[in-house]
Write a protein that holds these residues in place. Structure first.
Motif, PDB file in Angstrom:
ATOM      1  N   MET A   1      -5.019  -0.375  -5.999  1.00 38.00           N
ATOM      2  CA  MET A   1      -3.836   0.428  -5.785  1.00 38.00           C
ATOM      3  C   MET A   1      -3.236   0.783  -7.149  1.00 38.00           C
ATOM      4  N   ASN A   2      -2.937   2.033  -7.358  1.00 38.39           N
ATOM      5  CA  ASN A   2      -2.321   2.425  -8.628  1.00 38.39           C
ATOM      6  C   ASN A   2      -0.796   2.250  -8.544  1.00 38.39           C
ATOM      7  N   LEU A   3      -0.146   2.503  -9.652  1.00 36.93           N
ATOM      8  CA  LEU A   3       1.297   2.266  -9.743  1.00 36.93           C
ATOM      9  C   LEU A   3       2.092   3.080  -8.726  1.00 36.93           C
ATOM     10  N   VAL A   4       1.762   4.345  -8.583  1.00 38.48           N
ATOM     11  CA  VAL A   4       2.501   5.207  -7.648  1.00 38.48           C
ATOM     12  C   VAL A   4       2.325   4.708  -6.218  1.00 38.48           C
ATOM     13  N   GLU A   5       1.115   4.308  -5.880  1.00 37.23           N
ATOM     14  CA  GLU A   5       0.860   3.789  -4.529  1.00 37.23           C
ATOM     15  C   GLU A   5       1.639   2.500  -4.277  1.00 37.23           C
ATOM     16  N   LYS A   6       1.702   1.650  -5.291  1.00 38.94           N
ATOM     17  CA  LYS A   6       2.459   0.404  -5.153  1.00 38.94           C
ATOM     18  C   LYS A   6       3.945   0.681  -4.972  1.00 38.94           C
ATOM     19  N   ARG A   7       4.484   1.621  -5.744  1.00 35.65           N
ATOM     20  CA  ARG A   7       5.900   1.961  -5.594  1.00 35.65           C
ATOM     21  C   ARG A   7       6.184   2.524  -4.199  1.00 35.65           C
ATOM     22  N   ASP A   8       5.320   3.404  -3.732  1.00 32.53           N
ATOM     23  CA  ASP A   8       5.496   3.965  -2.396  1.00 32.53           C
ATOM     24  C   ASP A   8       5.431   2.877  -1.330  1.00 32.53           C
ATOM     25  N   PHE A   9       4.485   1.959  -1.479  1.00 27.33           N
ATOM     26  CA  PHE A   9       4.355   0.865  -0.522  1.00 27.33           C
ATOM     27  C   PHE A   9       5.631   0.034  -0.487  1.00 27.33           C
ATOM     28  N   ILE A  10       6.119  -0.354  -1.685  1.00 24.53           N
ATOM     29  CA  ILE A  10       7.345  -1.157  -1.762  1.00 24.53           C
ATOM     30  C   ILE A  10       8.520  -0.402  -1.153  1.00 24.53           C
ATOM     31  N   HIS A  11       8.648   0.860  -1.516  1.00 26.30           N
ATOM     32  CA  HIS A  11       9.750   1.670  -0.994  1.00 26.30           C
ATOM     33  C   HIS A  11       9.695   1.756   0.528  1.00 26.30           C
ATOM     34  N   ASN A  12       8.522   1.978   1.071  1.00 28.54           N
ATOM     35  CA  ASN A  12       8.365   2.128   2.525  1.00 28.54           C
ATOM     36  C   ASN A  12       8.580   0.818   3.281  1.00 28.54           C
ATOM     37  N   HIS A  13       8.376  -0.323   2.646  1.00 27.42           N
ATOM     38  CA  HIS A  13       8.491  -1.602   3.334  1.00 27.42           C
ATOM     39  C   HIS A  13       9.723  -2.411   2.941  1.00 27.42           C
TER      40      HIS A  13
END
Length: 71
Positions: free
Chosen positions: A1-13
């Motif tokens: 998972m790249n940085l943007v994907e990790k941020r999106d995941f955290i934001h969504n959860h």
């Protein structure tokens, strides 16, 4: 998972995270901000010292450990 994907995941959860997780995340981010502020302050002071001529020569630095505790 790249940085943007990790941020999106955290934001969504984030809304589902429990209080303990939120507190841990908050403390981690807060401590990073505190460290960043301390390092920036130290860097500004160092720059000021350099511009004011408050520096040690290499010879002075090499002699300092030998003189520790004698001053």
């Amino acid at each position: 998972m790249n940085l943007v994907e990790k941020r999106d995941f955290i934001h969504n959860h984030l809304h589902r995270a429990n209080e303990k997780t939120i507190n841990e995340f908050y403390e981690k981010l807060r401590n990073e901000q505190i460290l960043k502020a301390k390092l920036e302050t130290r860097a500004r002071k160092s720059e000021s010292d350099i511009q004011s001529g408050r520096v040690f020569s290499r010879e002075e630095l090499e002699q300092r450990p030998a003189n520790l505790g004698r001053e």
